[in-house]
Write an enzyme that holds these catalytic residues in place. Structure first.
Site, PDB file in Angstrom:
ATOM      1  N   SER A 133       3.967  -2.448  11.338  1.00 56.84           N
ATOM      2  CA  SER A 133       2.526  -2.400  11.031  1.00 56.84           C
ATOM      3  C   SER A 133       1.710  -2.569  12.309  1.00 56.84           C
ATOM      4  CB  SER A 133       2.170  -3.449   9.970  1.00 56.84           C
ATOM      5  OG  SER A 133       2.411  -4.763  10.438  1.00 56.84           O
ATOM      6  N   ARG A 134       1.331  -3.777  12.638  1.00 63.37           N
ATOM      7  CA  ARG A 134       0.624  -4.051  13.889  1.00 63.37           C
ATOM      8  C   ARG A 134       1.198  -5.342  14.475  1.00 63.37           C
ATOM      9  NH1 ARG A 134      -0.680   0.484  14.088  1.00 63.37           N
ATOM     10  NH2 ARG A 134      -2.763   1.396  14.149  1.00 63.37           N
ATOM     11  N   HIS A 161       6.583   1.713  19.492  1.00 67.66           N
ATOM     12  CA  HIS A 161       5.539   2.126  18.539  1.00 67.66           C
ATOM     13  C   HIS A 161       5.680   3.620  18.168  1.00 67.66           C
ATOM     14  CE1 HIS A 161       1.208   1.190  17.031  1.00 67.66           C
ATOM     15  NE2 HIS A 161       1.805   2.094  16.257  1.00 67.66           N
ATOM     16  N   GLU A 180       0.719  -5.231  22.960  1.00 69.12           N
ATOM     17  CA  GLU A 180       1.276  -3.924  23.262  1.00 69.12           C
ATOM     18  C   GLU A 180       0.598  -3.242  24.447  1.00 69.12           C
ATOM     19  OE1 GLU A 180       2.129  -2.277  19.360  1.00 69.12           O
ATOM     20  OE2 GLU A 180       1.638  -0.339  20.232  1.00 69.12           O
ATOM     21  N   GLY A 202       0.866  -1.183   0.000  1.00 73.05           N
ATOM     22  CA  GLY A 202       0.000   0.000   0.000  1.00 73.05           C
ATOM     23  C   GLY A 202       0.899   1.228   0.000  1.00 73.05           C
TER      24      GLY A 202
HETATM   25  C1  DGY Z   1      -1.209   4.439  12.983  1.00 76.21           C
HETATM   26  O1  DGY Z   1      -1.557   5.557  12.608  1.00 76.21           O
HETATM   27  O2  DGY Z   1      -1.862   3.435  12.720  1.00 76.21           O
HETATM   28  C2  DGY Z   1       0.038   4.348  13.751  1.00 76.21           C
HETATM   29  O3  DGY Z   1       0.345   3.077  14.130  1.00 76.21           O
HETATM   30  C3  DGY Z   1      -0.025   5.271  14.962  1.00 76.21           C
HETATM   31  O4  DGY Z   1       1.246   5.726  15.142  1.00 76.21           O
END
Ligand code: DGY
Length: 328
Positions: free
Chosen positions: A237-238, A285, A267, A155
């Site tokens: 990312s996550r 993060h 987290e 993306g």
């Molecule tokens: C988001 O915008 O998804 C980021 O992880 C926040 O910093």
């Protein structure tokens, strides 16, 4: 009477000023996550919410928010919000795409360079006085130039990482839900491959997918075992996209070269054992955490909220299907 909004994190002063000009603002003006009980309580009489990634906006919260018309999320990833439940209640949800692309891509690249050249390890050694002499085989890292970068999720952020990788003459391979335009592939010099091929051929695997039910544990023990023993995993990312226990084992047993992590499965808790390893870099993060980007994110969240609460369509609405039945 002015509309009432709840803001669950501290934002730059100029953005606060623009919000208080238009709304009655109830703000949690601190740098610690907003308490859930307070969220449940203080959302009751609000028309709008500016949420942080640390707020879980689920059915319980939404059921307490009878007059809520809009959630302007401060962040691009909005997996913490039950968008389906919000839509069912006629509540608009927006996010902040685009403005954090460069900051996050920069951080992914910083992790690529730092883990391969062992920067954090070298810094620690130097600080404690263990830099006693120079020697040809000491502190050897691995070069980035000319290596293969595997991007999972091409993306906006993934593409921005690819552009930076071109400057390091890297071969770029990617895997995505769907293939991008051939002309864009050419521009980025990126080759579409299967996930299996990507894992087997990449020297760096960088994750740029949103967290959904399909991407949870996208990288687990099996995927890690396909990676080269010298390859690095980068995650900005996550956290739950990676099975952190499986990653810990792969790092501990030197099944992969190392990892650069900005996000974690639970987290802010880390899987016990991660902090003991020297082949991983652990960040709190901070992908979008630059002065420039945080001001842009706050501006965008405020603009979305102002538009939504004035009866307009917010520029970054994520649930357009809500419009015919939006709460007014
Ligand atoms: C988001 O915008 O998804 C980021 O992880 C926040 O910093």
């Amino acid at each position: 009477m002015n509309k009432r909004i709840l803001l669950t994190g501290r934002l730059p002063l100029e953005i606060m000023a623009s919000l208080t000009e238009k709304f009655e603002v109830d703000a949690h003006n601190e740098d610690i996550p907003f308490d859930r009980q307070k969220l449940l309580q203080r959302i009751r009489d609000k028309d709008g919410l500016i949420s942080m990634i640390t707020d879980t906006v689920d059915e319980e919260v939404l059921d307490n928010a009878a007059s809520l018309k809009m959630i302007a999320h401060f962040g691009v990833g909005y997996n913490n919000i039950d968008v389906k439940a919000a839509t069912a209640r006629g509540i608009l949800v927006s996010n902040t795409p685009g403005v954090l692309t460069d900051a996050t891509a920069e951080l992914a690249f910083a992790l690529i360079l730092s883990i391969s050249r062992r920067l954090v390890e070298c810094d620690k050694i130097t600080r404690v006085g263990r830099f006693r002499y120079w020697a040809p085989m000491l502190f050897l890292g691995r070069e980035v130039t000319g290596k293969t970068l595997g991007i999972i999720g091409l993306g906006e952020i993934g593409k921005a990482v690819a552009r930076r990788a071109k400057g390091f003459d890297m071969r770029i391979i990617y895997n995505n839900r769907s293939r991008i335009d051939i002309s864009e592939e050419k521009e980025l010099n990126a080759e579409y491959v299967s996930l299996k091929t990507l894992l087997m051929e990449a020297d760096f695997v960088s994750l740029h997918v949103p967290l959904t039910e399909h991407t949870k544990h996208l990288i687990g023990g099996e995927e890690l075992s396909r990676m080269k023993p010298t390859a690095y995993l980068i995650n900005t990312s996550r956290g739950p996209v990676v099975d952190e226990q499986a990653l810990l084992e792969a790092l501990r047993n030197r099944k992969i070269g190392g990892a650069g992590l900005d996000v974690y499965e639970n987290e802010p808790a880390l899987t016990p054992g991660l902090t003991e390893l020297d082949n991983v870099i652990l960040l709190p993060h901070v992908g979008s955490c630059t002065m420039e980007t945080r001001v842009k994110m706050a501006t965008m969240a405020a603009e979305n909220l102002i538009a939504g609460l004035s009866g307009h369509v917010p520029p970054s609405l994520v649930n357009p299907e809500v419009l015919p039945k939006r709460r007014l």
